[in-house]
Design a protein around this motif. Sequence first.
Motif, PDB file in Angstrom:
ATOM      1  N   MET A 145      30.798  65.711  98.730  1.00  0.00           N
ATOM      2  CA  MET A 145      30.648  67.112  98.731  1.00  0.00           C
ATOM      3  C   MET A 145      30.435  68.433  99.624  1.00  0.00           C
ATOM      4  O   MET A 145      30.779  69.419  99.033  1.00  0.00           O
ATOM      5  N   GLU A 146      29.823  68.108 100.394  1.00  0.00           N
ATOM      6  CA  GLU A 146      29.498  69.029 101.826  1.00  0.00           C
ATOM      7  C   GLU A 146      31.328  68.889 102.330  1.00  0.00           C
ATOM      8  O   GLU A 146      30.929  70.732 102.541  1.00  0.00           O
ATOM      9  N   ASP A 147      31.879  68.861 102.061  1.00  0.00           N
ATOM     10  CA  ASP A 147      32.991  69.645 102.695  1.00  0.00           C
ATOM     11  C   ASP A 147      33.763  70.074 101.312  1.00  0.00           C
ATOM     12  O   ASP A 147      33.829  71.038 101.799  1.00  0.00           O
ATOM     13  N   ILE A 148      33.467  70.073 100.331  1.00  0.00           N
ATOM     14  CA  ILE A 148      33.950  71.221  98.618  1.00  0.00           C
ATOM     15  C   ILE A 148      33.081  71.997  99.061  1.00  0.00           C
ATOM     16  O   ILE A 148      34.275  73.464  98.917  1.00  0.00           O
ATOM     17  N   LYS A 149      31.978  72.186  99.325  1.00  0.00           N
ATOM     18  CA  LYS A 149      30.925  73.494  99.504  1.00  0.00           C
ATOM     19  C   LYS A 149      31.504  74.309 101.087  1.00  0.00           C
ATOM     20  O   LYS A 149      31.824  75.361 100.344  1.00  0.00           O
ATOM     21  N   ASP A 150      31.822  73.667 101.589  1.00  0.00           N
ATOM     22  CA  ASP A 150      32.370  74.499 103.348  1.00  0.00           C
ATOM     23  C   ASP A 150      33.035  75.139 102.439  1.00  0.00           C
ATOM     24  O   ASP A 150      33.539  76.527 102.954  1.00  0.00           O
ATOM     25  N   PHE A 151      34.429  74.538 102.137  1.00  0.00           N
ATOM     26  CA  PHE A 151      35.649  75.299 101.633  1.00  0.00           C
ATOM     27  C   PHE A 151      35.424  76.510 100.503  1.00  0.00           C
ATOM     28  O   PHE A 151      35.921  77.857 100.216  1.00  0.00           O
ATOM     29  N   GLU A 152      34.639  76.119  99.798  1.00  0.00           N
ATOM     30  CA  GLU A 152      33.832  77.486  98.947  1.00  0.00           C
ATOM     31  C   GLU A 152      33.296  78.516  99.298  1.00  0.00           C
ATOM     32  O   GLU A 152      33.904  79.616  98.963  1.00  0.00           O
ATOM     33  N   ASN A 153      32.026  77.846 100.244  1.00  0.00           N
ATOM     34  CA  ASN A 153      31.994  79.201 100.914  1.00  0.00           C
ATOM     35  C   ASN A 153      33.408  79.902 101.740  1.00  0.00           C
ATOM     36  O   ASN A 153      32.768  81.434 102.130  1.00  0.00           O
ATOM     37  N   LEU A 154      34.086  79.168 102.282  1.00  0.00           N
ATOM     38  CA  LEU A 154      35.078  79.914 102.699  1.00  0.00           C
ATOM     39  C   LEU A 154      35.514  80.603 102.210  1.00  0.00           C
ATOM     40  O   LEU A 154      36.382  81.863 102.413  1.00  0.00           O
ATOM     41  N   VAL A 155      36.161  80.800 100.689  1.00  0.00           N
ATOM     42  CA  VAL A 155      37.082  81.163  99.749  1.00  0.00           C
ATOM     43  C   VAL A 155      36.056  82.150  99.187  1.00  0.00           C
ATOM     44  O   VAL A 155      36.545  83.062  98.288  1.00  0.00           O
ATOM     45  N   GLY A 156      35.053  81.583  98.833  1.00  0.00           N
ATOM     46  CA  GLY A 156      34.344  83.102  97.844  1.00  0.00           C
ATOM     47  C   GLY A 156      34.445  82.436  96.452  1.00  0.00           C
ATOM     48  O   GLY A 156      33.519  83.211  96.226  1.00  0.00           O
ATOM     49  N   PHE A 157      34.933  81.524  96.174  1.00  0.00           N
ATOM     50  CA  PHE A 157      34.342  80.680  94.544  1.00  0.00           C
ATOM     51  C   PHE A 157      33.959  78.981  94.733  1.00  0.00           C
ATOM     52  O   PHE A 157      34.510  78.273  95.666  1.00  0.00           O
ATOM     53  N   LYS A 158      33.174  79.060  93.686  1.00  0.00           N
ATOM     54  CA  LYS A 158      32.884  77.591  93.244  1.00  0.00           C
ATOM     55  C   LYS A 158      33.891  77.065  92.077  1.00  0.00           C
ATOM     56  O   LYS A 158      34.413  77.491  90.851  1.00  0.00           O
ATOM     57  N   PHE A 159      34.186  76.179  92.248  1.00  0.00           N
ATOM     58  CA  PHE A 159      35.297  75.023  91.427  1.00  0.00           C
ATOM     59  C   PHE A 159      34.424  75.207  90.370  1.00  0.00           C
ATOM     60  O   PHE A 159      33.202  74.628  89.839  1.00  0.00           O
ATOM     61  N   PRO A 160      35.222  74.609  89.363  1.00  0.00           N
ATOM     62  CA  PRO A 160      34.637  74.005  88.162  1.00  0.00           C
ATOM     63  C   PRO A 160      34.123  72.765  88.258  1.00  0.00           C
ATOM     64  O   PRO A 160      34.702  71.720  89.320  1.00  0.00           O
ATOM     65  N   GLU A 161      33.359  72.324  87.983  1.00  0.00           N
ATOM     66  CA  GLU A 161      32.734  70.525  87.882  1.00  0.00           C
ATOM     67  C   GLU A 161      33.464  69.985  87.420  1.00  0.00           C
ATOM     68  O   GLU A 161      33.914  68.576  88.114  1.00  0.00           O
ATOM     69  N   ASP A 162      34.657  69.979  86.596  1.00  0.00           N
ATOM     70  CA  ASP A 162      36.264  69.010  86.506  1.00  0.00           C
ATOM     71  C   ASP A 162      36.004  68.819  87.290  1.00  0.00           C
ATOM     72  O   ASP A 162      36.527  67.018  87.906  1.00  0.00           O
ATOM     73  N   TYR A 163      37.022  69.812  87.946  1.00  0.00           N
ATOM     74  CA  TYR A 163      37.824  69.636  89.106  1.00  0.00           C
ATOM     75  C   TYR A 163      37.378  69.035  90.609  1.00  0.00           C
ATOM     76  O   TYR A 163      37.246  67.973  91.156  1.00  0.00           O
ATOM     77  N   VAL A 164      35.858  69.341  90.328  1.00  0.00           N
ATOM     78  CA  VAL A 164      34.450  68.547  91.709  1.00  0.00           C
ATOM     79  C   VAL A 164      35.128  67.520  91.296  1.00  0.00           C
ATOM     80  O   VAL A 164      35.260  66.062  92.150  1.00  0.00           O
ATOM     81  N   ASN A 165      34.709  67.002  90.444  1.00  0.00           N
ATOM     82  CA  ASN A 165      33.818  65.917  89.221  1.00  0.00           C
ATOM     83  C   ASN A 165      35.438  64.768  90.159  1.00  0.00           C
ATOM     84  O   ASN A 165      35.318  63.683  90.679  1.00  0.00           O
ATOM     85  N   CYS A 166      36.565  64.798  90.011  1.00  0.00           N
ATOM     86  CA  CYS A 166      38.092  64.624  90.061  1.00  0.00           C
ATOM     87  C   CYS A 166      38.246  64.283  91.718  1.00  0.00           C
ATOM     88  O   CYS A 166      38.733  63.520  91.803  1.00  0.00           O
ATOM     89  N   ALA A 167      38.442  65.689  92.736  1.00  0.00           N
ATOM     90  CA  ALA A 167      38.510  65.770  94.163  1.00  0.00           C
ATOM     91  C   ALA A 167      37.601  64.777  94.834  1.00  0.00           C
ATOM     92  O   ALA A 167      38.166  64.770  95.817  1.00  0.00           O
ATOM     93  N   LEU A 168      36.206  64.599  94.275  1.00  0.00           N
ATOM     94  CA  LEU A 168      35.530  63.753  95.101  1.00  0.00           C
ATOM     95  C   LEU A 168      36.237  62.388  95.259  1.00  0.00           C
ATOM     96  O   LEU A 168      35.886  61.895  96.170  1.00  0.00           O
ATOM     97  N   LEU A 169      37.115  62.058  93.654  1.00  0.00           N
ATOM     98  CA  LEU A 169      38.009  60.532  94.465  1.00  0.00           C
ATOM     99  C   LEU A 169      39.271  60.331  94.410  1.00  0.00           C
ATOM    100  O   LEU A 169      39.294  59.641  94.615  1.00  0.00           O
ATOM    101  N   TYR A 170      39.286  61.498  93.744  1.00  0.00           N
ATOM    102  CA  TYR A 170      40.907  61.914  94.319  1.00  0.00           C
ATOM    103  C   TYR A 170      41.361  62.820  95.324  1.00  0.00           C
ATOM    104  O   TYR A 170      43.175  62.690  94.655  1.00  0.00           O
TER     105      TYR A 170
END
Length: 160
Positions: free
Chosen positions: A15-40
């Motif tokens: 999750m920290e890698d996703i949060k780092d990218f969100e901080n870089l771009v200034g937008f929070k990803f939707p939860e459904d995408y995050v749950n998918c991206a964590l695994l796939y």
Amino acid sequence: MNDIKWRRPHPPVIMEDIKDFENLVGFKFPEDYVNCALLYHGASVIPYRVEVKGSEKVFANLLSFSQVSVDSIIKIYDNCKERLKNGIIPFGIDPSGNFFCFDYRRDMEKPSIIFLNNEINVIASDYSVDELKRINLEEVQENAIEFVCNSFTELLSMLH
């Protein structure tokens, strides 16, 4: 996501890698995408076709959060950010290098999904000063964007 098969995902991302990218771009990803991206993240998907305004698009794979991947979301964002309108964040790619993106321009909490055609996506520096006087750059840029659907979950349900 019941009938979807994810092929060759990269090792699970934290999750920290996703949060780092969100901080870089200034937008929070939707939860459904995050749950998918964590695994796939980085995986290709079957089925992979999506109907968009009577035209078939191919959702080749999710971008990867691995910095060593060819389809690294970080590298792609860095390489394309000057060509991305503010609020457009790529998360998936087709075989031709076009992107499926989150579009936060209308709603910062619930981004819609758009298809960005990189072959016709332009910026001011692509034109001479005289050409810029004759065109509506905003209109030309919008022509590279096609609305797909309202959410990541809806996109997955459209795959056939």
